[in-house]
Scaffold this active site. Sequence first.
Site, short mmCIF file in Angstrom:
data_model
loop_
_atom_site.label_atom_id
_atom_site.label_comp_id
_atom_site.label_asym_id
_atom_site.label_seq_id
_atom_site.Cartn_x
_atom_site.Cartn_y
_atom_site.Cartn_z
CD GLU A 128 -3.08 -1.28 2.05
OE1 GLU A 128 -3.80 -0.29 2.53
OE2 GLU A 128 -3.47 -2.19 2.32
CE1 TYR A 151 -1.18 -0.35 7.85
CE2 TYR A 151 -2.32 -0.58 5.50
CZ TYR A 151 -1.11 -1.02 6.62
OH TYR A 151 -0.38 -2.21 6.42
CE LYS A 155 3.73 -1.22 7.64
NZ LYS A 155 4.22 -1.58 9.15
#
Length: 340
Positions: A128, A151, A155
Amino acid sequence: MKNIMVTGGAGFIGSNFVLYMLDKHPDYNIVVYDKLTYAGNLDNLLAVSDEPSYRFVKGDICDRLTVEETIKKYDIDTIVNFAAETHVDRSIMNPDAFIQTSVYGTYVLLEAARKLRLERYHQISTDEVYGHIPAGQSSVEGDKVEPRSPYAASKASADLMVNAYHITYGLPVTITRGSNNIGPFQYPEKVVPLFTTNAIDSKPLPVYGDGRQMREYQYVVDHCEAIDLVLHKGAIGEIYNVGTGEEMENLTMVEVLLDTLGKSRGLIRHVADRPGHDRRYSLNIGKIRALGWQPRHTPAEAVAKTAVWYRDNEWWWRKVRNRDFDAYYEKQYGERLKGK
Ligand code: NAD
Ligand code: TYD
């Protein structure tokens, strides 16, 4: 490598990794260091709870003192960091814990690894971070990161800090970027266990938008095998994509799942889409293939095997789909399922 601290090891992929490593390397000692958030679950580790080579420490990766004490106490030489808040929809509702754990917590672990001169720091990352990938293209490890959800941004930030610690301080790091993992012990907020457990109870399956988004659904043990390989054969300072080499539309995933369980496609409900929904991820896996790894399951095999596991392990997921889960479900899906 002998004494490994697996942070986030009571979660879905972390616990599968611990079970895999204790089986594959009986001479290693594994310390699971986990805060036990809603997603952490010691039931995942029941099979090894009496193993002398396994220890559990309840702790937050943002807590520098406890992290350092644990590393010293167990003579840790390697950290494999799975700890993170991991659900995109929750990151849209409230990003705070995502930033705390992935950004600050990763920094705390890196600092401890540097100060205590660990042999290796390995970061578990995700496809992602590359953001939406147009049809016909796939991400290679040198591509720039373009995360589009809180999110994914948390990351990607962690990955950048890991790389900075390698460049600046010479910390021996590696990073793996996995695709959508599925399999035993995944908290049922994620799409495959959510839809499987809903289908078992003949509840509707809330498909976001048209359901034509593409993901690489990967069997979790394939991912664990890749991480093990990178720990042993990966080059220091390198990133390795870990995908399936094959993508699948969400609607196809739903059909495989319903067919496996013998349930009607009438359970499918198209609901309001996720804001900023990444349409497609696609990983080029040439680099890890060259290291000697290959996927053992296609996405269809992975979905079917996962559905069967949830069908056969109600003891695990019925405990997890508790009052807190119901409150989350109502907040996330209540209005959507009414068509609002
Ligand atoms: P999960 O949500 O199932 O588990 C996360 C674990 O981390 C839980 O046990 C939780 O208690 C623990 N944790 C959270 N905050 C913590 C903190 N501050 N200190 C200590 N422990 C903490 O997640 P997962 O799906 O197993 O994902 C594990 C890792 O793999 C994450 O870093 C995630 O970004 C990455 N990843 C996941 C997928 C996927 O499909 N699930 C794909 C690629 C990468
Ligand atoms: P998810 O399991 O949340 O993983 P990610 O967003 O990290 O890829 O979702 C996988 C896909 O399934 C994604 O395209 C969003 C979609 N989805 C639904 O259609 N309905 C749902 O209820 C959920 C949770 C996800």
